[in-house]
Design an enzyme around this catalytic site. Structure first.
Site, PDB file in Angstrom:
ATOM      1  N   ALA A  14     -39.103 -36.603 -67.842  1.00  0.00           N
ATOM      2  CA  ALA A  14     -40.128 -36.452 -68.863  1.00  0.00           C
ATOM      3  C   ALA A  14     -40.337 -34.978 -69.205  1.00  0.00           C
ATOM      4  CB  ALA A  14     -41.433 -37.081 -68.387  1.00  0.00           C
ATOM      5  N   SER A 250     -30.970 -51.096 -55.598  1.00  0.00           N
ATOM      6  CA  SER A 250     -31.394 -51.246 -56.990  1.00  0.00           C
ATOM      7  C   SER A 250     -31.353 -52.710 -57.396  1.00  0.00           C
ATOM      8  CB  SER A 250     -30.467 -50.439 -57.880  1.00  0.00           C
ATOM      9  OG  SER A 250     -30.592 -50.871 -59.207  1.00  0.00           O
ATOM     10  N   ARG A 297     -40.158 -58.036 -61.016  1.00  0.00           N
ATOM     11  CA  ARG A 297     -40.337 -57.486 -59.671  1.00  0.00           C
ATOM     12  C   ARG A 297     -41.545 -58.006 -58.922  1.00  0.00           C
ATOM     13  NH1 ARG A 297     -38.564 -51.320 -60.831  1.00  0.00           N
ATOM     14  NH2 ARG A 297     -36.426 -52.014 -60.969  1.00  0.00           N
TER      15      ARG A 297
HETATM   16  C1  LIG Z   1     -35.346 -45.294 -55.687  1.00  0.00           C
HETATM   17  C2  LIG Z   1     -35.796 -45.387 -57.122  1.00  0.00           C
HETATM   18  C3  LIG Z   1     -34.992 -45.985 -58.083  1.00  0.00           C
HETATM   19  C4  LIG Z   1     -35.398 -46.064 -59.411  1.00  0.00           C
HETATM   20  N1  LIG Z   1     -34.573 -46.657 -60.333  1.00  0.00           N
HETATM   21  C5  LIG Z   1     -34.955 -46.726 -61.623  1.00  0.00           C
HETATM   22  C6  LIG Z   1     -34.099 -47.300 -62.602  1.00  0.00           C
HETATM   23  O1  LIG Z   1     -32.990 -47.737 -62.316  1.00  0.00           O
HETATM   24  N2  LIG Z   1     -34.530 -47.346 -63.879  1.00  0.00           N
HETATM   25  C7  LIG Z   1     -35.744 -46.859 -64.259  1.00  0.00           C
HETATM   26  O2  LIG Z   1     -36.066 -46.918 -65.434  1.00  0.00           O
HETATM   27  N3  LIG Z   1     -36.572 -46.285 -63.352  1.00  0.00           N
HETATM   28  C8  LIG Z   1     -36.205 -46.220 -62.047  1.00  0.00           C
HETATM   29  N4  LIG Z   1     -37.059 -45.640 -61.123  1.00  0.00           N
HETATM   30  C9  LIG Z   1     -38.291 -44.995 -61.577  1.00  0.00           C
HETATM   31  C10 LIG Z   1     -37.994 -43.620 -62.167  1.00  0.00           C
HETATM   32  O3  LIG Z   1     -36.989 -42.982 -61.430  1.00  0.00           O
HETATM   33  C11 LIG Z   1     -39.183 -42.681 -62.174  1.00  0.00           C
HETATM   34  O4  LIG Z   1     -40.300 -43.354 -62.632  1.00  0.00           O
HETATM   35  C12 LIG Z   1     -38.927 -41.499 -63.092  1.00  0.00           C
HETATM   36  O5  LIG Z   1     -37.739 -40.860 -62.759  1.00  0.00           O
HETATM   37  C13 LIG Z   1     -40.066 -40.503 -63.075  1.00  0.00           C
HETATM   38  O6  LIG Z   1     -39.698 -39.370 -63.832  1.00  0.00           O
HETATM   39  P1  LIG Z   1     -40.751 -38.254 -64.223  1.00  0.00           P
HETATM   40  O7  LIG Z   1     -40.060 -37.329 -65.154  1.00  0.00           O
HETATM   41  O8  LIG Z   1     -41.994 -38.869 -64.688  1.00  0.00           O
HETATM   42  O9  LIG Z   1     -41.116 -37.532 -62.863  1.00  0.00           O
HETATM   43  P2  LIG Z   1     -40.252 -36.992 -61.618  1.00  0.00           P
HETATM   44  O10 LIG Z   1     -38.805 -37.123 -61.791  1.00  0.00           O
HETATM   45  O11 LIG Z   1     -40.887 -37.586 -60.437  1.00  0.00           O
HETATM   46  O12 LIG Z   1     -40.561 -35.461 -61.657  1.00  0.00           O
HETATM   47  C14 LIG Z   1     -41.809 -34.927 -61.338  1.00  0.00           C
HETATM   48  C15 LIG Z   1     -41.724 -33.438 -61.457  1.00  0.00           C
HETATM   49  O13 LIG Z   1     -43.009 -32.886 -61.290  1.00  0.00           O
HETATM   50  C16 LIG Z   1     -42.960 -31.827 -60.373  1.00  0.00           C
HETATM   51  N5  LIG Z   1     -44.289 -31.711 -59.766  1.00  0.00           N
HETATM   52  C17 LIG Z   1     -45.060 -32.686 -59.233  1.00  0.00           C
HETATM   53  N6  LIG Z   1     -46.225 -32.185 -58.808  1.00  0.00           N
HETATM   54  C18 LIG Z   1     -46.213 -30.865 -59.101  1.00  0.00           C
HETATM   55  C19 LIG Z   1     -47.132 -29.799 -58.927  1.00  0.00           C
HETATM   56  N7  LIG Z   1     -48.328 -29.978 -58.375  1.00  0.00           N
HETATM   57  N8  LIG Z   1     -46.756 -28.561 -59.334  1.00  0.00           N
HETATM   58  C20 LIG Z   1     -45.537 -28.339 -59.899  1.00  0.00           C
HETATM   59  N9  LIG Z   1     -44.650 -29.324 -60.102  1.00  0.00           N
HETATM   60  C21 LIG Z   1     -44.983 -30.558 -59.708  1.00  0.00           C
HETATM   61  C22 LIG Z   1     -41.835 -32.154 -59.448  1.00  0.00           C
HETATM   62  O14 LIG Z   1     -41.332 -31.000 -58.827  1.00  0.00           O
HETATM   63  C23 LIG Z   1     -40.843 -32.764 -60.432  1.00  0.00           C
HETATM   64  O15 LIG Z   1     -40.095 -31.753 -61.067  1.00  0.00           O
HETATM   65  C24 LIG Z   1     -36.657 -45.559 -59.791  1.00  0.00           C
HETATM   66  C25 LIG Z   1     -37.469 -44.969 -58.827  1.00  0.00           C
HETATM   67  C26 LIG Z   1     -37.068 -44.896 -57.501  1.00  0.00           C
HETATM   68  C27 LIG Z   1     -37.974 -44.325 -56.489  1.00  0.00           C
END
Ligand SMILES: Cc1cc2nc3c(=O)[nH]c(=O)nc-3n(C[C@H](O)[C@H](O)[C@H](O)COP(=O)(O)OP(=O)(O)OC[C@H]3O[C@@H](n4cnc5c(N)ncnc54)[C@H](O)[C@@H]3O)c2cc1C
Lengths: 647, 248
Positions: A14, A250, A297
């Site tokens: 994101a 998965s 799920r």
């Molecule tokens: C094992 C697993 C398998 C999955 N498989 C799938 C799938 O096949 N398909 C699907 O659609 N979804 C899947 N998901 C869900 C999906 O991966 C996540 O919901 C998604 O990647 C979240 O992305 P994001 O960009 O919101 O945050 P994240 O990738 O979690 O990134 C968060 C960021 O915020 C930063 N951050 C957090 N707190 C702070 C702070 N206080 N200060 C500075 N930086 C901070 C971190 O360093 C990181 O860079 C899966 C999840 C898991 C756990």
């Protein structure tokens, strides 16, 4: 400060999507992340990303994707953002393809798609079994390109701790801490985007990464950002038990033919291959003939948990069931699932191509998150370039990705998260550009930047000096165990009340905890006190909201308030159907509402309020994954309309 | 009495401080990995003699061997701590930070250099924009099988840790970065910027500093064919030079 600088906290899918789009639209970006952005939690995603590209001649369409998503989420998601997301999804996948994601291909060289839970279509694009990693890397590369051009500055290994709000309550910057030198610094910016992922670690051992404290979320929440649907957390049906974390097999393992079963006889001590087919209970296939192993799920998780706990049919009486792929050719499995089967073998030392895996549900994902608003156009889609899209209740603070509360309602469909993260990131990039264009905001006063930074320094100094008898990591383990036991698969009000008391006692014990480390270099223990405080704060929102919601909806399962559908065999004339639907309507009336948790500094627990859900496109109906209720529901509605017409 | 796991950790209190060894003893549980040992230490931060010490600092994120964060030297071998299973390790288990990157604290090192070098070699596809331009170029599924391998590189630095040419104070960019240059040369759109990328690959600290020791490929946890990548880059550089000369 450059008038065009925005601050993005989080470098997962994101955050990086937002950064890249914002740069394209002429802004400059500071990115903050607790780890190098390439190591963000998004790498964990294995299975894939959804978009109705419809290359398999199945008549799939973005609208069907929309319907599946809304139904999958039990109608709790606001519909305009979901419709826009599903309509944009094919073009988002195409864009990711152009950026170089190594998606799997068909013999004709097109993108390949697989089936995932909660849909009857092949709609999930995938790159081996590390789709999240591959998507993240492509975004990371684009952001690096902008970094090379001087448009992006990265602050990696920094933790965001505080929003800086001006006297009108608008965000004008943030404070962050360098996790190596432990120094704090203020950063001014036009807006702050929170793309900080899910808060899974409050549930202890989960499928989440070790940085998923939700520390940014809790900091913003404490400063007044609302939190939407905290009680809606997802359990993944197929977790692998582990000593440090719960890994995941998965959903694609079920998509590629994986079958879930237990021995029919309780306490059967035989090895799996000594149990003949007739004595294996393929309970998902038998109970849900239409979707079989690919039910959504929440249903799969509950069935698996209950078959072990209530029906006592777990393997060897334990909390585990088989996920069996051994009937599929090894070569096929290697090609389609190589990397994820590797994970199982790597961490369990058993080859799942030869021996069925043992699995049990695990905390996985948060549908709830920081309250992200939107502006709809006259057709009920997101108004393009509105600065309101993804903005929270605090002006200038945006929330995207798993950290926001939009898109998934009460339950997320597999492979919809990656899409919602990238989509929300791109939308947010446009919101930021629109904001910059019309902004008359003056630069944050340097005195404000300084005083806010001082405040954080002082707070941290006190924490680091804390020297009580309690070990914060032990408290965390107990918090996780308690949350998982009483607030995950099934919820009962009595247990939730007990849990409230436990969480309060953890908060008390935290005051008596030691920082364990007084040094000023890479001190992970002192910051953990702050992170744990955040987890406890968010746990209260989750538990309180769960206690109040007296119904079953999506992932929120409260058996005492269940409204079970009549059995498949019940004739549709039977009054049981009418009673069921009447109760459904009443429940919808009371509970089809977004929970909004608001932090109250004067109280130890949040204020919980409710907002109506925008259901302008699709009328709520009972979820039906058995295929029988459809006719009964149509008949009920017909009758109801007739009576309403008479009246 | 329950079994214990014996551990030796090389610690360092700050970037400039001297290093020292500390012995720990942690109760054994079935299925443990090195991460769960470190988690055990911080829940009861005492050395083997029972003296209170600060918890050990290390870096981690996914614990599924796809993020690269928890890379360290375990019993003399550089690898990810999450896939280092206690049952498969000789005791006392020796944990050290990587030696080719500056230590920040204990087992945590600063690997910024890898990311700076990725920037140097244009490791990306140059697209016209992020708006809807339709599908990307069609690709042979066999090519995907090849490129997928390369794009699993998690910038962990194992290949650099074992490379005799990669030292703390020179500026060799290292095998992983060369592998990424190769990856983008293989992409149908990325290929269009190949000449530019090859120029960067031959800059100071570039491919010419590789001594072909071939240690990288053995250390790579993802089995990326790094030696092949380097060989192909060298051939491409030659071809590029000849064509460049012909064009003039
Ligand atoms: C094992 C697993 C398998 C999955 N498989 C799938 C799938 O096949 N398909 C699907 O659609 N979804 C899947 N998901 C869900 C999906 O991966 C996540 O919901 C998604 O990647 C979240 O992305 P994001 O960009 O919101 O945050 P994240 O990738 O979690 O990134 C968060 C960021 O915020 C930063 N951050 C957090 N707190 C702070 C702070 N206080 N200060 C500075 N930086 C901070 C971190 O360093 C990181 O860079 C899966 C999840 C898991 C756990």
């Amino acid at each position: 400060m450059s008038e065009k600088r925005v601050l993005i906290v989080g470098g997962g899918l994101a955050g990086l999507a937002a950064a890249m789009k914002a740069c394209e639209l002429g802004l400059e970006v500071d990115i903050f992340s607790m780890v190098h952005v390439k190591r963000s939690h998004s790498v964990c995603a294995q299975g894939g990303i959804n978009g109705a590209v419809n290359t398999k001649g199945e008549g799939d369409s973005p609208y069907i994707h929309f319907v599946d998503t809304i139904k999958g989420g039990d109608f709790l998601a606001d519909q305009p953002p979901v419709l826009s997301m599903c309509e944009a999804a094919p073009s988002v996948i195409n864009m990711m393809d152009r950026l170089g994601v190594t998606f799997n291909r068909t013999p004709e060289g097109l993108l390949d798609f697989r089936r995932f839970g909660g849909t009857l279509h092949h709609r999930t694009a995938f790159a081996g079994a590390s789709t999240g990693q591959q998507l993240l890397y492509s975004l990371d590369e684009q952001v690096r390109r902008w970094e090379a051009e001087g448009k992006v500055r990265k602050f990696e290994n920094w933790e965001f701790t505080r929003l800086i709000l001006d006297k009108d309550g608008r965000a004008v910057g943030l404070v962050a801490q360098d996790l190596t030198t432990m120094e704090f610094k203020s950063f001014p910016g036009l807006a702050v985007v929170l793309a900080t992922g899910g808060p899974g670690l409050m549930f202890g051992k989960t499928t989440n990464s070790t940085i998923n404290f939700g520390s940014a979320t809790s900091a913003a929440y404490k400063q007044g950002v609302w939190y939407g649907n905290p009680e809606m957390v997802q359990i993944h049906p197929t977790g692998i038990p582990g000593s440090d974390k719960l890994r995941l097999i998965s959903e694609s393992a079920r998509g590629e033919g994986g079958r879930v079963w237990v021995p029919r006889k309780a306490g059967d001590k035989r090895a799996w291959n000594e149990i003949p087919p007739a004595e294996r209970y393929y309970f998902l296939e038998e109970r849900y003939p239409l979707y079989g192993n690919l039910v959504p799920r929440d249903i799969a998780s509950r069935e698996i948990a209950l078959i072990c706990t209530k029906e006592g049919l777990g393997i060897g009486g334990r909390q585990a069931v088989y996920l069996d792929l051994t009937h599929q050719p090894e070569e096929y499995l290697l090609k389609k699932l190589g990397a994820i089967l590797d994970i199982y073998e790597k961490f369990r030392g058993v080859d799942p191509k030869k021996v069925p895996m043992e699995i049990y549900p695990a905390y996985h994902y948060s549908m709830g998150g920081l309250y992200a608003g939107y502006e709809a156009d006259s057709t009920g889609r997101l108004l393009k370039n509105s600065p309101k899209n993804q903005e929270t209740n605090i002006p200038g603070v945006y929330a995207i990705g798993e950290a926001d509360h939009q898109y998934h309602g009460a339950n997320r469909l597999g492979a919809n998260s990656l899409m919602s993260c990238i989509f929300a990131g791109l939308v947010c990039g446009e919101s930021l550009a629109a904001l910059a264009k019309n902004s008359k905001t003056a630069e944050a006063a340097s005195s404000l930047l300084e005083s806010e930074c001082k405040l954080e320094e002082e707070t941290y100094k006190k924490l680091a000096a804390q020297d009580g008898p309690e070990n914060p990591f032990v408290i965390h383990k107990e918090l996780g165990d308690a949350m998982s036991a009483y607030c995950l698969i099934e919820r009962h009000n009595g247990e939730l009340k007990k849990l409230q008391g436990m969480v309060d006692s953890f908060a008390e014990r935290l005051k008596k905890a030691s920082s364990l480390d007084k040094s000023n270099s890479g001190n992970m223990s002192a910051v953990f006190l702050r992170q744990l405080d955040g987890m406890i704060t968010m746990s209260k929102a989750v538990v309180d909201a769960a206690l109040l919601r007296d119904e079953c909806r999506g992932a929120h399962s409260k058996p005492d308030f269940d409204n079970p559908a009549p059995s498949k065999e019940t004739p549709i004339e039977d009054p049981a159907w009418t009673a069921y639907y009447e109760k459904f309507l009443a429940q919808t009336q009371t509970w089809l509402k977004t929970t909004v948790a608001k932090y109250d500094p004067k109280k130890s627990h949040p204020t919980i309020e409710y907002q109506t859900v925008d259901t302008r496109h699709l009328e709520p109906e009972p979820r039906d994954y058995t295929g029988v209720g459809k006719k009964a529901w149509a008949k009920f509605k017909e009758k109801r309309q007739a009576t309403q017409a008479k009246a | 009495m329950s079994k214990n796991v014996e551990i030796l950790v090389k610690r360092q209190d700050s970037p400039k401080a001297p290093s020292y060894w500390v012995e720990f003893s942690v109760p054994y549980e079935e299925g443990m990995n090195v991460i769960s040992l470190l988690q055990g230490i911080r829940r009861d931060p005492k050395d083997k003699s029972g003296k209170s010490v600060t918890p050990v600092t290390w870096e981690s994120s996914c614990l599924e061997e796809v993020c690269g964060a928890c890379t360290m030297v375990i019993n003399g071998k550089v690898r990810q701590a999450c896939t280092a299973l206690v049952d498969q390790l000789e005791q006392p288990i020796k944990l050290e930070p990587m030696s080719k990157f500056p230590v920040e604290r204990d087992l945590r090192v600063n690997r910024q250099r890898i990311f700076d070098n990725l920037k140097k070699v244009n490791a990306w596809v140059e697209v016209d924009g992020y708006h809807d331009l339709g599908p990307g170029p069609r690709q042979n599924p066999d090519d995907q099988t090849t490129t997928y391998k390369y794009s699993e590189c998690m910038s962990c630095g194992c290949c650099m840790e074992v490379c005799p040419q990669f030292t703390k104070d020179n500026d060799f960019i290292g095998a992983a970065v060369l592998g990424q240059a190769r990856l983008f040369n293989m992409h149908p759109t990325g290929e269009m910027q190949m000449p530019k990328r090859l120029d960067k690959v031959t800059d100071k600290g570039g491919i010419q500093d590789c001594g072909l020791a071939q240690q990288c490929v053995k250390a790579c946890p993802k089995h990326i064919p790094l030696v092949e990548a380097i060989g192909q880059l060298q051939r491409d550089i030659t071809v590029n030079k000849v064509f460049g000369a012909l064009k003039k």
